[in-house]
Design a protein around this motif. Structure first.
Motif, PDB file in Angstrom:
ATOM      1  N   ARG A  50       0.701  -1.218   0.061  1.00  0.00           N
ATOM      2  CA  ARG A  50       0.062  -0.068   0.034  1.00  0.00           C
ATOM      3  C   ARG A  50       0.964   1.185  -0.044  1.00  0.00           C
ATOM      4  NH1 ARG A  50      -2.805  -3.533  -0.679  1.00  0.00           N
ATOM      5  NH2 ARG A  50      -5.146  -4.036   0.416  1.00  0.00           N
ATOM      6  N   PRO A  51       1.507   1.648  -0.991  1.00  0.00           N
ATOM      7  CA  PRO A  51       2.414   3.069  -1.190  1.00  0.00           C
ATOM      8  C   PRO A  51       1.731   3.958  -0.868  1.00  0.00           C
ATOM      9  CG  PRO A  51       2.562   1.469  -3.118  1.00  0.00           C
ATOM     10  CD  PRO A  51       1.438   1.023  -2.485  1.00  0.00           C
ATOM     11  N   LEU A  52       2.238   4.765  -0.103  1.00  0.00           N
ATOM     12  CA  LEU A  52       1.543   6.219   0.431  1.00  0.00           C
ATOM     13  C   LEU A  52       2.028   7.280  -0.184  1.00  0.00           C
ATOM     14  CD1 LEU A  52       1.419   5.446   4.071  1.00  0.00           C
ATOM     15  CD2 LEU A  52      -0.380   4.929   2.515  1.00  0.00           C
ATOM     16  N   SER A  53       3.099   7.139  -1.238  1.00  0.00           N
ATOM     17  CA  SER A  53       3.410   8.389  -2.099  1.00  0.00           C
ATOM     18  C   SER A  53       3.234   7.872  -3.489  1.00  0.00           C
ATOM     19  CB  SER A  53       4.730   8.778  -1.650  1.00  0.00           C
ATOM     20  OG  SER A  53       5.817   7.809  -2.311  1.00  0.00           O
ATOM     21  N   MET A 112       7.596   1.534  -3.864  1.00  0.00           N
ATOM     22  CA  MET A 112       7.125   0.176  -3.835  1.00  0.00           C
ATOM     23  C   MET A 112       8.452  -0.776  -3.631  1.00  0.00           C
ATOM     24  SD  MET A 112       4.515  -1.554  -4.567  1.00  0.00           S
ATOM     25  CE  MET A 112       4.009  -3.153  -5.378  1.00  0.00           C
ATOM     26  N   VAL A 113       9.462  -0.330  -4.245  1.00  0.00           N
ATOM     27  CA  VAL A 113      10.719  -1.252  -3.940  1.00  0.00           C
ATOM     28  C   VAL A 113      11.050  -1.030  -2.432  1.00  0.00           C
ATOM     29  CG1 VAL A 113      13.188  -1.290  -4.478  1.00  0.00           C
ATOM     30  CG2 VAL A 113      11.640  -0.279  -6.314  1.00  0.00           C
ATOM     31  N   PHE A 114      10.912   0.023  -1.870  1.00  0.00           N
ATOM     32  CA  PHE A 114      11.483   0.057  -0.390  1.00  0.00           C
ATOM     33  C   PHE A 114      10.324  -0.991   0.500  1.00  0.00           C
ATOM     34  CE2 PHE A 114      10.815   1.771   3.847  1.00  0.00           C
ATOM     35  CZ  PHE A 114      12.268   1.987   4.204  1.00  0.00           C
ATOM     36  N   LEU A 115       9.196  -0.941  -0.095  1.00  0.00           N
ATOM     37  CA  LEU A 115       8.119  -1.455   0.593  1.00  0.00           C
ATOM     38  C   LEU A 115       8.152  -2.908   0.425  1.00  0.00           C
ATOM     39  CD1 LEU A 115       5.475  -1.405   2.474  1.00  0.00           C
ATOM     40  CD2 LEU A 115       4.083  -0.733   0.265  1.00  0.00           C
ATOM     41  N   VAL A 116       8.243  -3.662  -0.669  1.00  0.00           N
ATOM     42  CA  VAL A 116       8.517  -4.850  -0.690  1.00  0.00           C
ATOM     43  C   VAL A 116       9.765  -5.294  -0.337  1.00  0.00           C
ATOM     44  CG1 VAL A 116       8.864  -6.825  -2.727  1.00  0.00           C
ATOM     45  CG2 VAL A 116       6.997  -4.900  -3.048  1.00  0.00           C
ATOM     46  N   THR A 117      10.956  -4.580  -0.475  1.00  0.00           N
ATOM     47  CA  THR A 117      12.089  -5.186   0.217  1.00  0.00           C
ATOM     48  C   THR A 117      11.931  -5.361   1.613  1.00  0.00           C
ATOM     49  OG1 THR A 117      13.385  -4.040  -1.417  1.00  0.00           O
ATOM     50  CG2 THR A 117      14.536  -4.675   0.339  1.00  0.00           C
ATOM     51  N   LYS A 156      20.463  -5.263  -1.293  1.00  0.00           N
ATOM     52  CA  LYS A 156      20.759  -4.801  -2.650  1.00  0.00           C
ATOM     53  C   LYS A 156      19.956  -3.729  -3.146  1.00  0.00           C
ATOM     54  CE  LYS A 156      24.638  -6.979  -3.256  1.00  0.00           C
ATOM     55  NZ  LYS A 156      25.963  -6.377  -3.705  1.00  0.00           N
ATOM     56  N   PRO A 157      18.758  -3.890  -3.165  1.00  0.00           N
ATOM     57  CA  PRO A 157      17.800  -2.852  -4.182  1.00  0.00           C
ATOM     58  C   PRO A 157      17.873  -1.318  -3.298  1.00  0.00           C
ATOM     59  CG  PRO A 157      16.432  -4.792  -3.689  1.00  0.00           C
ATOM     60  CD  PRO A 157      17.873  -4.973  -2.728  1.00  0.00           C
ATOM     61  N   LEU A 216      20.607   4.084  -2.272  1.00  0.00           N
ATOM     62  CA  LEU A 216      19.439   5.237  -2.462  1.00  0.00           C
ATOM     63  C   LEU A 216      20.527   6.710  -2.141  1.00  0.00           C
ATOM     64  CD1 LEU A 216      16.656   3.991  -0.511  1.00  0.00           C
ATOM     65  CD2 LEU A 216      16.673   4.388  -2.866  1.00  0.00           C
ATOM     66  N   THR A 217      20.305   7.604  -2.905  1.00  0.00           N
ATOM     67  CA  THR A 217      20.770   8.926  -2.800  1.00  0.00           C
ATOM     68  C   THR A 217      19.645   9.467  -1.521  1.00  0.00           C
ATOM     69  OG1 THR A 217      19.476   9.938  -4.181  1.00  0.00           O
ATOM     70  CG2 THR A 217      21.378   9.070  -5.010  1.00  0.00           C
ATOM     71  N   PRO A 218      20.244  10.618  -0.910  1.00  0.00           N
ATOM     72  CA  PRO A 218      19.408  11.257  -0.042  1.00  0.00           C
ATOM     73  C   PRO A 218      18.071  11.951  -0.892  1.00  0.00           C
ATOM     74  CG  PRO A 218      21.406  11.978   0.484  1.00  0.00           C
ATOM     75  CD  PRO A 218      21.609  11.141  -0.692  1.00  0.00           C
ATOM     76  N   GLY A 219      18.092  12.265  -1.900  1.00  0.00           N
ATOM     77  CA  GLY A 219      16.699  12.576  -2.922  1.00  0.00           C
ATOM     78  C   GLY A 219      16.270  11.431  -2.996  1.00  0.00           C
ATOM     79  N   GLN A 220      16.550  10.257  -3.401  1.00  0.00           N
ATOM     80  CA  GLN A 220      15.554   9.579  -3.584  1.00  0.00           C
ATOM     81  C   GLN A 220      14.863   8.851  -2.351  1.00  0.00           C
ATOM     82  OE1 GLN A 220      18.579   6.892  -5.381  1.00  0.00           O
ATOM     83  NE2 GLN A 220      17.983   7.279  -7.561  1.00  0.00           N
ATOM     84  N   PHE A 221      15.622   8.890  -1.400  1.00  0.00           N
ATOM     85  CA  PHE A 221      14.850   8.296  -0.002  1.00  0.00           C
ATOM     86  C   PHE A 221      13.824   9.344   0.245  1.00  0.00           C
ATOM     87  CE2 PHE A 221      15.172   7.594   4.642  1.00  0.00           C
ATOM     88  CZ  PHE A 221      14.414   6.512   4.483  1.00  0.00           C
TER      89      PHE A 221
END
Length: 325
Positions: free
Chosen positions: A84-87, A93-98, A147-148, A152-157
């Motif tokens: 359930r992504p919130l953004s 989605m990658v962060f959530l699934v991982t 790995k996924p 992550l860069t600060p901007g991506q996170f």
């Protein structure tokens, strides 16, 4: 796994009783059975495809009432609809699934260590060793889950960090159970779970139970090794602290025959300890790259907290005893 059809050219044509070579299309564009090429015949086999030996290949059974047995067993549709992504950022989605995958690995590793601890109580070293070895492979897979997220860069996170709100990995109940099994006990870590009575009760029980390492030391004592009584009688709800007497026990074990079963037990535990250390360091590095030294989500200390955790080793005497062998 279903067997894939073999291309027509992969095997020489075989003659059928009707005289048409198997693997060739008969006049009129049909296969000898009357089914169109590549279509499933009424018998459930795919005509016109042959295995290298010439045998006709079976097509997979495709017609099931309701869900498939695979779905009933694996519950894949449940797993794949838990996100359930919130953004609007695709990286969330990658962060959530991982993160969900990590929770599944925590679950199976906890299961393995419970199995190992129970087997030790029953003096079943063979079952213990098998569970520890499986958990090492599972820890490798858990660690690979970084790995996924590792670059992550600060901007991506930051693009989806606000979606976490007060959520933080240190609130993971299953990871807390994993740490408790390693002897990393702390009653204060139950506090975040007071709002979930069932989870809180499970963690409270895990806090008061002997850790995996406690069971190892009790097993060694039953094998006649001089594990100090103070270690055997300690309060299992407290964090395990290194003991010189335990260090001498491991020194004695490692000074014996290299193929001794207790040496193998020590090495299996050392492998687990090393992989846990790698997990903590990978977590630290990924967090440093994504957010630097900023305060972590959920009010945690972020990198400072992870640095403290990464500096600790589990099963400590297994490491220090090596200096004396």
């Amino acid at each position: 796994m279903s067997q894939q059809p073999v291309p027509d050219h992969a095997a020489p044509a075989q003659a059928t009783p009707g005289g048409t070579p198997r693997g060739r299309t008969a006049p009129g564009g049909t296969t000898p059975s009357g089914a169109a090429p590549g279509r499933t015949a009424p018998s459930g086999t795919t005509s016109g495809r042959t295995a290298p030996g010439g045998a006709e290949l079976e097509a997979p059974h495709l017609d099931f009432d309701g869900t498939t047995p695979y779905e009933d067993y694996v519950q894949a549709s449940v797993l794949t609809h838990l996100q359930r992504p919130l953004s609007d950022d695709p990286g969330e989605m990658v962060f959530l699934v991982t993160t969900q995958v990590m929770e599944l690995w925590f679950t199976v590793i906890v299961h393995e260590w419970h199995t190992a601890a129970q087997a030790l109580r029953e003096d079943d070293l063979s079952t213990t060793m098998a569970a520890l070895q499986r958990s090492a492979y599972e820890l490798e897979s858990l660690n690979a889950s970084w790995k996924p997220l590792a670059h992550l860069t600060p901007g991506q996170f930051n693009a989806y960090r606000s979606a976490l709100g007060e959520g933080s990995g240190f609130q993971s109940a299953m990871y807390r159970r994993l740490e408790f099994l390693l002897g990393e006990k702390s009653a204060s870590m139950l506090v975040p779970h007071r709002g979930a009575p069932r989870v809180h009760a499970e963690l409270e029980k895990a806090l008061t139970e002997p850790s995996l390492y406690d069971e190892v030391l009790r097993y060694l004592a039953r094998r006649g090794l001089a594990v100090p009584a103070a270690v055997l009688d300690r309060d299992p709800a407290l964090r395990y602290e290194p003991d010189p007497g335990v260090e001498r026990v491991w020194e004695e074990i490692y000074s014996g025959p290299r193929e001794d079963e207790l040496v193998r037990l020590g090495e299996a535990l050392t492998e687990v300890a090393e992989l846990v250390w790698r997990w903590r360091n990978d977590h630290l590095v990924a967090t440093r790259r994504a957010m630097g030294a900023k305060t972590g989500t959920g009010g945690s200390a972020g990198v400072a907290w992870l640095e403290k955790r990464a500096g600790k080793t589990v099963f400590p005497e297994l490491w220090t005893a090596r200096s004396h062998v």
